[in-house]
Design an enzyme around this catalytic site. Sequence first.
Site, PDB file in Angstrom:
ATOM      1  N   HIS A   1       0.860  -1.198   0.000  1.00 41.84           N
ATOM      2  CA  HIS A   1       0.000   0.000   0.000  1.00 41.84           C
ATOM      3  C   HIS A   1       0.888   1.237   0.000  1.00 41.84           C
ATOM      4  CE1 HIS A   1      -3.196   2.804   1.095  1.00 41.84           C
ATOM      5  NE2 HIS A   1      -4.026   1.859   0.732  1.00 41.84           N
TER       6      HIS A   1
ATOM      7  N   ASP B   1      -7.830  -5.500   0.128  1.00 43.61           N
ATOM      8  CA  ASP B   1      -8.298  -6.417  -0.924  1.00 43.61           C
ATOM      9  C   ASP B   1      -7.895  -7.859  -0.698  1.00 43.61           C
ATOM     10  OD1 ASP B   1      -7.554  -3.667  -2.932  1.00 43.61           O
ATOM     11  OD2 ASP B   1      -9.559  -4.483  -2.634  1.00 43.61           O
TER      12      ASP B   1
HETATM   13  C1  SDX Z   1      -6.281  -0.156  -2.925  1.00 47.16           C
HETATM   14  O1  SDX Z   1      -4.585   4.433  -2.188  1.00 47.16           O
HETATM   15  C2  SDX Z   1      -5.463   3.793  -1.560  1.00 47.16           C
HETATM   16  O2  SDX Z   1      -5.851   4.160  -0.465  1.00 47.16           O
HETATM   17  C3  SDX Z   1      -6.026   2.557  -2.264  1.00 47.16           C
HETATM   18  C4  SDX Z   1      -7.008   1.742  -1.470  1.00 47.16           C
HETATM   19  C5  SDX Z   1      -8.296   2.494  -1.201  1.00 47.16           C
HETATM   20  O3  SDX Z   1      -9.005   2.126  -0.242  1.00 47.16           O
HETATM   21  O4  SDX Z   1      -8.637   3.385  -2.009  1.00 47.16           O
HETATM   22  O5  SDX Z   1      -6.443   1.358  -0.230  1.00 47.16           O
HETATM   23  C6  SDX Z   1      -7.429   0.473  -2.223  1.00 47.16           C
HETATM   24  O6  SDX Z   1      -6.053   0.146  -4.066  1.00 47.16           O
HETATM   25  C7  SDX Z   1      -5.388  -1.098  -2.162  1.00 47.16           C
HETATM   26  C8  SDX Z   1      -4.163  -1.577  -3.022  1.00 47.16           C
HETATM   27  C9  SDX Z   1      -4.640  -2.727  -3.918  1.00 47.16           C
HETATM   28  N1  SDX Z   1      -3.589  -3.096  -4.894  1.00 47.16           N
HETATM   29  C10 SDX Z   1      -2.921  -4.266  -4.804  1.00 47.16           C
HETATM   30  O7  SDX Z   1      -3.067  -5.079  -3.881  1.00 47.16           O
HETATM   31  C11 SDX Z   1      -1.991  -4.526  -5.990  1.00 47.16           C
HETATM   32  C12 SDX Z   1      -0.625  -5.030  -5.482  1.00 47.16           C
HETATM   33  N2  SDX Z   1       0.026  -3.911  -4.775  1.00 47.16           N
HETATM   34  C13 SDX Z   1       0.871  -3.060  -5.539  1.00 47.16           C
HETATM   35  O8  SDX Z   1       0.752  -2.980  -6.889  1.00 47.16           O
HETATM   36  C14 SDX Z   1       1.393  -1.843  -4.776  1.00 47.16           C
HETATM   37  O9  SDX Z   1       1.735  -2.257  -3.528  1.00 47.16           O
HETATM   38  C15 SDX Z   1       0.474  -0.631  -4.679  1.00 47.16           C
HETATM   39  C16 SDX Z   1      -0.033  -0.198  -6.014  1.00 47.16           C
HETATM   40  C17 SDX Z   1      -0.699  -0.934  -3.794  1.00 47.16           C
HETATM   41  C18 SDX Z   1       1.281   0.507  -4.054  1.00 47.16           C
HETATM   42  O10 SDX Z   1       2.211   0.902  -4.987  1.00 47.16           O
HETATM   43  P1  SDX Z   1       3.338   2.006  -4.625  1.00 47.16           P
HETATM   44  O11 SDX Z   1       3.035   2.682  -3.346  1.00 47.16           O
HETATM   45  O12 SDX Z   1       3.544   2.848  -5.825  1.00 47.16           O
HETATM   46  O13 SDX Z   1       4.596   1.133  -4.323  1.00 47.16           O
HETATM   47  P2  SDX Z   1       5.586   0.667  -5.439  1.00 47.16           P
HETATM   48  O14 SDX Z   1       4.845   0.094  -6.602  1.00 47.16           O
HETATM   49  O15 SDX Z   1       6.540   1.787  -5.695  1.00 47.16           O
HETATM   50  O16 SDX Z   1       6.338  -0.545  -4.696  1.00 47.16           O
HETATM   51  C19 SDX Z   1       7.397  -0.263  -3.813  1.00 47.16           C
HETATM   52  C20 SDX Z   1       8.292  -1.500  -3.915  1.00 47.16           C
HETATM   53  C21 SDX Z   1       8.633  -1.853  -5.357  1.00 47.16           C
HETATM   54  O17 SDX Z   1       9.912  -2.504  -5.346  1.00 47.16           O
HETATM   55  P3  SDX Z   1      11.239  -1.604  -5.749  1.00 47.16           P
HETATM   56  O18 SDX Z   1      10.952  -1.000  -7.121  1.00 47.16           O
HETATM   57  O19 SDX Z   1      11.349  -0.558  -4.661  1.00 47.16           O
HETATM   58  O20 SDX Z   1      12.348  -2.608  -5.768  1.00 47.16           O
HETATM   59  O21 SDX Z   1       7.585  -2.652  -3.393  1.00 47.16           O
HETATM   60  C22 SDX Z   1       7.383  -3.591  -4.446  1.00 47.16           C
HETATM   61  C23 SDX Z   1       7.615  -2.874  -5.755  1.00 47.16           C
HETATM   62  O22 SDX Z   1       8.073  -3.782  -6.750  1.00 47.16           O
HETATM   63  N3  SDX Z   1       5.994  -4.045  -4.318  1.00 47.16           N
HETATM   64  C24 SDX Z   1       5.590  -5.296  -4.458  1.00 47.16           C
HETATM   65  C25 SDX Z   1       4.205  -5.271  -4.227  1.00 47.16           C
HETATM   66  N4  SDX Z   1       3.796  -4.019  -3.968  1.00 47.16           N
HETATM   67  C26 SDX Z   1       4.904  -3.253  -4.030  1.00 47.16           C
HETATM   68  N5  SDX Z   1       6.256  -6.436  -4.760  1.00 47.16           N
HETATM   69  C27 SDX Z   1       5.527  -7.568  -4.818  1.00 47.16           C
HETATM   70  N6  SDX Z   1       4.160  -7.622  -4.599  1.00 47.16           N
HETATM   71  C28 SDX Z   1       3.493  -6.496  -4.293  1.00 47.16           C
HETATM   72  N7  SDX Z   1       2.160  -6.551  -4.085  1.00 47.16           N
END
Ligand code: SDX
Length: 432
Positions: A309, A367
Amino acid sequence: MTDQSQDTAKLSIRGEDYEFPIYSGTIGPDVVDIGKLYGKTGLFTYDPGYTSTGSCESSITYIDGEKGELLYRGFPIDQLASKSHFLEVAYLLLYGELPTAEQLDDFEARVTNHTMLHDQMSYFFRGFRRDAHPMAIVCGAMGAMSAFYHDSTDISDAWQREVATIRMIAKMPTIVAWAYKYSIGQPFVYPNNSLDYASNFLNMCFSVPTTDYPIDPILSRAMDRIFTLHADHEQNASTSTVRLASSSGANPFACIAAGVACLWGPAHGGANEACLSMLRQIGTADRIPEFIARAKDKDDPFRLMGFGHRVYKNFDPRAKVMKESADEVLGLLGIENNPTLQVAKELEKIALEDEYFVEKKLYPNVDFYSGIILDAMGFPTSMFTPIFALARTVGWISQWKEMLEDPKARIGRPRQLYTGATHRDYVEVENR
Ligand code: SDX
């Protein structure tokens, strides 16, 4: 609040010193007002993904990502999930205070008496292919409401804004339920005003004209709690979309439809559908290491859906409540040994002990468990995000209302760092 700066930020740029006001809210990080940065320095700020940018002042929802705290108008989400119910939470988000008994009765009556759709809209649904994703239908139907309810599209009229508010909250369950019925080839079920909000939605989804549909109180309570947990969440991507669309003066139905469209993405509200599909793909606990490895592999686009998140860096308080609800609902339904739930719990345990997830502060989000409950209730995965959109409609409208009532609100128009071609003259095709 943002007229009483007690402090300033000092910025030195290429030998020139500048000061910008710092404002404090009631809780949470202070902000630096850089509104005059470009005028003073000729520079823009640069913050793709808005990781450090506050887009507005709001008093609706507060999130503390480090503490795992979520407050709706100051009330903790776990208290509201256990002690309140969705329409009372909707009133709180919209008007800022918990309602008196009389106010609540009036609000619930106004919502209950506006659950029917204009009957011509039923023909709108029939224009879609039967195999259309329900989110495509919900997005279209919400936008189409501006073609049916012209008397509540003038956002400059407070009464029309209130009528549009009640109409969208009241009719969204009917839209979502009819999208489901249409996708499975069953007849639309009309709203039943003798039922509460969650029970009415379940009835419209699962009852058929041929037999009675007894409302299971366990399921309607779980449904209502899921609505509450998804109601609002500060300036997330879809809420920011609604605010940006509203800033141009677009009608309320078009703005909420824009929020539905944004929520659909798998990185946002589409994650619940993607998460259950992922859990089913994993299938058994012995395959979890394979998927954990894929999630850590930079060359593999796979991500652990339902994990991570932008704000929560310890745990998502909604996931905690949802996990408790999953245990309760599946236990009461006699399917506590649901294989998908077992895989989810084992996956969470392994991931939270893995250094990659610990170092990147990745925890289950809202989720991760919601789909397991919705699946147990009988919904197909394609209905998970429409249900999220149904609940979040209250949050979108609350934020939309707050913005339109803010005298400082103006059209949102970000700038950019341009890295394209510099000025050049046209070249005739024969000379290229
Ligand atoms: C919702 O914003 C909100 O409040 C949203 C929400 C709401 O109520 O409105 O809470 C609802 O959307 C919840 C999130 C649902 N999405 C997922 O579950 C999809 C999987 N999660 C990710 O795609 C990610 O964690 C996000 C999109 C939720 C957050 O993305 P960020 O904050 O932009 O973080 P990032 O993509 O920059 O990740 C940081 C690091 C990265 O690695 P590095 O590039 O630093 O090496 O963490 C890794 C990412 O690769 N990473 C993950 C991961 N999530 C982040 N690696 C593996 N699996 C994951 N799920």
